[in-house]
Design an enzyme around this catalytic site. Sequence first.
Site, PDB file in Angstrom:
ATOM      1  N   TYR A 158      29.675   6.483  53.230  1.00  9.61           N
ATOM      2  CA  TYR A 158      29.727   7.113  51.365  1.00  9.61           C
ATOM      3  C   TYR A 158      30.837   6.535  50.493  1.00  9.61           C
ATOM      4  O   TYR A 158      30.508   6.094  49.618  1.00  9.61           O
ATOM      5  CB  TYR A 158      29.409   8.456  52.076  1.00  9.61           C
ATOM      6  CG  TYR A 158      29.313   9.151  50.679  1.00  9.61           C
ATOM      7  CD1 TYR A 158      27.293   8.992  50.451  1.00  9.61           C
ATOM      8  CD2 TYR A 158      30.035   9.484  49.824  1.00  9.61           C
ATOM      9  CE1 TYR A 158      26.940  10.274  49.559  1.00  9.61           C
ATOM     10  CE2 TYR A 158      29.521  10.512  48.700  1.00  9.61           C
ATOM     11  CZ  TYR A 158      27.658  10.704  48.932  1.00  9.61           C
ATOM     12  OH  TYR A 158      27.540  11.471  47.326  1.00  9.61           O
ATOM     13  N   LYS A 162      30.339   4.860  46.996  1.00  7.90           N
ATOM     14  CA  LYS A 162      30.482   5.446  45.997  1.00  7.90           C
ATOM     15  C   LYS A 162      31.864   5.041  44.904  1.00  7.90           C
ATOM     16  O   LYS A 162      32.372   5.147  43.926  1.00  7.90           O
ATOM     17  CB  LYS A 162      30.504   6.729  46.546  1.00  7.90           C
ATOM     18  CG  LYS A 162      29.626   8.066  46.398  1.00  7.90           C
ATOM     19  CD  LYS A 162      28.198   7.747  45.775  1.00  7.90           C
ATOM     20  CE  LYS A 162      27.115   8.478  45.945  1.00  7.90           C
ATOM     21  NZ  LYS A 162      25.590   8.337  44.752  1.00  7.90           N
TER      22      LYS A 162
END
Length: 246
Positions: A158, A162
């Site tokens: 993640y 991001k």
Amino acid sequence: MTDTSSSTGAPGAQSGRRGPGRVVVTGGASGLGAAVAHAVQQAGGTPIVLDLDVSRVPEGIESHRVDVSDSTAVEAAVTAAAEAHDGLDAVVTAAGVDTPAPLDGLSTASWEKIVGVNLFGTVSTVRAALPHLKASHGKVVTVASSLGIKAVGDATAYCASKFGVVGFTRSLAAELKGVVGVTTLIPSGMATRFFDARDEQYKPQDDSRLQDPADVADAVLYVLGMPARSEIRELVVTHPEEDSWP
């Protein structure tokens, strides 16, 4: 051709602000994406939702069933939407997934899926829409995360995705300056279904610190309305007591 990007009768028109116009929203069936689609519609714009599950998209909002990690499918859906609406005015890339786990506890397929949706899905959507956004001098709003600027453990995929969104969008803003408005949205946790499937240890321990996605969507709508003479390059939106930023 009807210009849906502005209206002299719209609130704020005298200050140079613009209406949202024709807006592709990835992940627009739930969470922040759904809130953005609703806000665009309420402001007189045309939301066009791309999502893997469109069963919850309200009647009256256009939707396309698309896996945003599939770049070919994304290109086809965005092209079809642009042709149907004689162009596009904005893209908001709100689609996102996560499965928290230690690096050696997350399968390769899951790791690649997270990066595929969050980063490659963002890139594919923007790339497909770019010719139309250049023509309309439109807007790109990519949705990163507070974990795109501050890393935590058990979130390698993640955070990588991001952080990638942040880097991609900063580079894109430099590339398209004066042609297309480009903004990185950096929100912290929101009260959505994003956390539902997580193991208990990875769920928020204090729901009172989760933002209402409608409030974050209002910030997106403000960005979409910025006049051409000004740009919001990055926008951090958090709960007042958020500890994942700074």
